[in-house]
Design a protein around this motif. Structure first.
Motif, short mmCIF file in Angstrom:
data_model
loop_
_atom_site.label_atom_id
_atom_site.label_comp_id
_atom_site.label_asym_id
_atom_site.label_seq_id
_atom_site.Cartn_x
_atom_site.Cartn_y
_atom_site.Cartn_z
N GLY A 92 0.81 -1.21 0.00
CA GLY A 92 0.00 0.00 0.00
C GLY A 92 0.84 1.26 0.00
N ILE A 93 1.94 1.24 0.77
CA ILE A 93 2.82 2.41 0.82
C ILE A 93 3.49 2.61 -0.54
CG2 ILE A 93 4.95 3.29 1.85
CD1 ILE A 93 4.09 1.91 4.47
N ALA A 94 3.88 1.50 -1.18
CA ALA A 94 4.52 1.62 -2.50
C ALA A 94 3.55 2.20 -3.52
CB ALA A 94 5.02 0.26 -2.96
N VAL A 223 0.28 6.73 7.77
CA VAL A 223 0.67 6.68 6.35
C VAL A 223 -0.29 7.52 5.52
CG1 VAL A 223 0.98 5.20 4.35
CG2 VAL A 223 1.74 4.43 6.61
N ALA A 224 -1.59 7.34 5.79
CA ALA A 224 -2.59 8.10 5.04
C ALA A 224 -2.45 9.59 5.31
CB ALA A 224 -3.99 7.62 5.41
N ALA A 225 -2.20 9.94 6.56
CA ALA A 225 -2.04 11.37 6.90
C ALA A 225 -0.83 11.97 6.19
CB ALA A 225 -1.91 11.52 8.40
N ALA A 226 0.28 11.23 6.19
CA ALA A 226 1.47 11.71 5.50
C ALA A 226 1.20 11.85 3.99
CB ALA A 226 2.64 10.76 5.74
N VAL A 228 -1.67 12.47 2.54
CA VAL A 228 -2.52 13.64 2.31
C VAL A 228 -1.69 14.92 2.37
CG1 VAL A 228 -4.40 15.02 3.27
CG2 VAL A 228 -4.64 12.54 3.10
N LEU A 229 -0.82 15.03 3.35
CA LEU A 229 0.02 16.22 3.48
C LEU A 229 0.92 16.40 2.26
CD1 LEU A 229 1.03 16.08 7.26
CD2 LEU A 229 -0.56 17.67 6.16
N LEU A 230 1.52 15.29 1.82
CA LEU A 230 2.38 15.38 0.64
C LEU A 230 1.58 15.74 -0.60
CD1 LEU A 230 4.72 12.31 1.26
CD2 LEU A 230 5.38 14.72 1.28
N ALA A 231 0.39 15.17 -0.73
CA ALA A 231 -0.45 15.48 -1.88
C ALA A 231 -0.84 16.96 -1.89
CB ALA A 231 -1.70 14.61 -1.87
N VAL A 232 -1.16 17.50 -0.72
CA VAL A 232 -1.49 18.93 -0.62
C VAL A 232 -0.28 19.78 -1.02
CG1 VAL A 232 -2.06 20.79 0.98
CG2 VAL A 232 -3.30 18.61 1.10
N GLY A 233 0.90 19.38 -0.54
CA GLY A 233 2.10 20.12 -0.90
C GLY A 233 2.38 20.08 -2.40
N ILE A 234 2.21 18.90 -3.02
CA ILE A 234 2.42 18.78 -4.46
C ILE A 234 1.39 19.62 -5.22
CG2 ILE A 234 2.30 17.17 -6.41
CD1 ILE A 234 3.40 15.03 -4.47
N ALA A 235 0.15 19.57 -4.74
CA ALA A 235 -0.90 20.35 -5.39
C ALA A 235 -0.60 21.85 -5.30
CB ALA A 235 -2.25 20.04 -4.75
#
Length: 526
Positions: A92-94, A223-226, A228-235
């Motif tokens: 899932g992480i991959a 993992v899910a929280a991390a 989401v944070l990374l996705a927000v940063g990329i966005a």
């Protein structure tokens, strides 16, 4: 001692086929997604570095390299002591990593182009660098998944490991094939390259969720929280740099097409068509015969001198901005022109944004220039055949061979001209020499011309090559209409002997090798 299985083993046995099906589906979907990204990568980098054999070679090498490293990492993660729940979480992480890096490829690509391209690298090195920075991470993350899924599948039936291993390899390959076909034939033409990337990232997220949501679910929360944070940063990064916005007015299965206002450069109502990364013609709204591209103006000058009456028959290999067909519509009342433009999107963009108006005098066919020409009767019918299908240093080999030249010669009227533009090195034009040598096998005369400023250059220039039965009666040509310009005929001695140059045929046309000096020399970058 009882031989009956424990209750946990008995309850797990009926679920094994379902888990095997889930692993197989995930592997197929993940493999397909990785190939979708590979095909989309070719379209995404085209507005920055074009699309050529070199870009596709770089993309394939980078993706395979990323997958290879990912497979190695995934094998290390699929350790013997890790249970099913642990392997599922790692899978899932991959998948989540693949989703984030796939989405992040867009702002990374924009950043890499801004940083790398102005560095003055050779075109080849720039292509490899930009491609690696943008697309090695998504491939690496996708590659991690395969060993993990295969290990879980084998653990379900360790006594049948060989069959399970073969099945997983086959499904991975089938998924890759499906992803390639879907991306090339459906997704990019349907939702565009960026839409394809967004959809692929969404597929990765769905696959990730399926493996992270295993008991105990609480371990998936960080993992899910991390994620989401990374996705927000990329966005946020992508929105700030506008990397999620397509630079294309229209994105077709062939090209990224953009039409820009050119009035700031000309002081007149005008527009330029940009196909991928290269300008393909500037049209003046009020004066179709005003030609801003020097090589187009030269072709127009030659044609006006040789064909002074109201009649002209012409065949165009490539439409581009349809600048010259539009000019000749105004200049020749009895024009009879056939244009082979393989991409209908290019034609439509010229109609919608560049004031091109097809009529009974200009027929446009969505076809390859060689195939369309060879479908016509092999009898004289054209006064001019103009080859304008070359893209920067990318030259379609099938349009420069002796066989194709013979087909053109058979369809030229007496006194007719075959003309093409070639972007090459001024000091060592290896491809130009081969082209001229090959043309001499089909035409009585071959001439090479340069605009005055290009003639003084030592870098990359645009040659205009004329082939036919009658040479121009001069070595100098001054413009008689439009922008004041001067062209010089280039003596053959000026671009080297033809003896060592190869003859280009359908069986042997090493165009890319002959253009290597351009792609490897940073000094020849425009």
């Amino acid at each position: 001692m009882s031989d009956k299985p424990h209750n946990s083993e008995a309850s797990a046995a009926p679920k094994a086929p379902l888990r095997l099906a889930a692993y197989a589906t995930a592997l197929t979907g993940g493999s397909a997604a990785s190939m979708v990204v590979e095909i989309a990568a070719g379209r995404l980098i085209a507005p920055y570095v074009g699309m050529s054999l070199y870009t596709w070679t770089a993309i394939i090498a980078v993706v395979l390299g990323g997958l290879s490293v990912g497979h190695w990492i995934g094998g290390r993660l699929a350790a013997p002591g890790v249970d099913r729940a642990g392997l599922s979480r790692r899978t899932g992480i991959a998948f989540l990593g693949a989703a984030l890096t796939t989405l992040g490829a867009l702002p990374v690509l924009h950043w890499a182009a801004v940083v790398v391209l102005p560095m003055g690298l050779s075109p080849l090195l720039a292509i490899i660098t930009v491609t690696t920075l943008a697309f090695v991470a998504p491939s690496l993350a996708a590659g991690v998944v395969s060993p993990l899924l295969t290990k879980m599948a084998i653990d379900e039936r360790p006594h049948d490991a060989g069959r399970i291993l073969g099945r997983m390899y086959a499904l991975g390959a089938a998924g890759a094939i499906a992803g390639t076909l879907l991306a090339g034939f459906l997704f990019i033409g349907w939702v565009g390259s960026r839409g394809t990337i967004f959809a692929t990232a969404g597929v990765y997220v769905a696959l990730s969720a399926g493996f992270l949501l295993v008991r105990p679910v609480r371990k998936a929360v960080p993992v899910a929280a991390a994620g989401v944070l990374l996705a927000v940063g990329i966005a946020a990064w992508g929105s700030q740099t506008r990397a999620f916005e397509t630079p294309c007015n229209v994105e077709t299965s062939y090209y990224c097409i953009r039409v820009d206002d050119f009035a700031p450069m000309t002081g007149r109502s005008s527009a330029v068509m940009v196909i991928d990364h290269m300008a393909h013609g500037v049209n003046d709204r009020a004066a179709p015969e005003l030609l801003y591209s020097q090589y187009l103006q030269f072709v127009d000058e030659v044609t006006r001198r040789r064909h002074r009456g109201p009649r002209l028959s012409a065949y165009f290999i490539g439409g581009g901005a349809f600048t010259l067909p539009r000019a000749w519509q105004a200049a020749y009342p009895q024009l009879d022109a056939l244009v082979a433009e393989i991409d209908p999107g290019v034609t439509q963009a010229a109609v919608d944004r560049l004031w091109f108006s097809p009529d009974e005098r200009v027929q446009v066919e969505a076809a390859d220039g060689r195939l369309l020409l060879q479908s016509l009767p092999a009898v004289p019918q054209f006064d001019v055949v103009f080859g304008d299908a070359f893209h920067d240093f990318t030259i379609p080999a099938h349009l420069v061979t002796r066989e194709f030249h013979d087909a053109i010669a058979a369809r030229l009227n007496p006194g007719g001209t075959y003309v093409m533009n070639v972007v090459e090195s001024r000091e060592n034009p290896e491809f130009l020499r081969a082209l001229v040598k090959t043309l001499y096998l089909s035409f009585k005369t071959v001439e090479v011309w340069l605009e005055h400023e290009d003639a003084k250059s030592t870098g990359r220039v645009t040659y205009v090559v004329l082939a036919g039965s009658t040479p121009l009666p001069t070595y100098r040509m001054d413009s008689t209409f439009g922008i004041e310009r001067l062209w010089w005929r280039v003596p053959e001695a000026a671009f080297g002997p033809l003896d060592a140059a190869p003859i280009l045929t359908d069986d042997y046309a090493p165009v890319d090798r002959l253009m290597t000096h351009v792609t490897l020399d940073a000094a020849l970058v425009d």
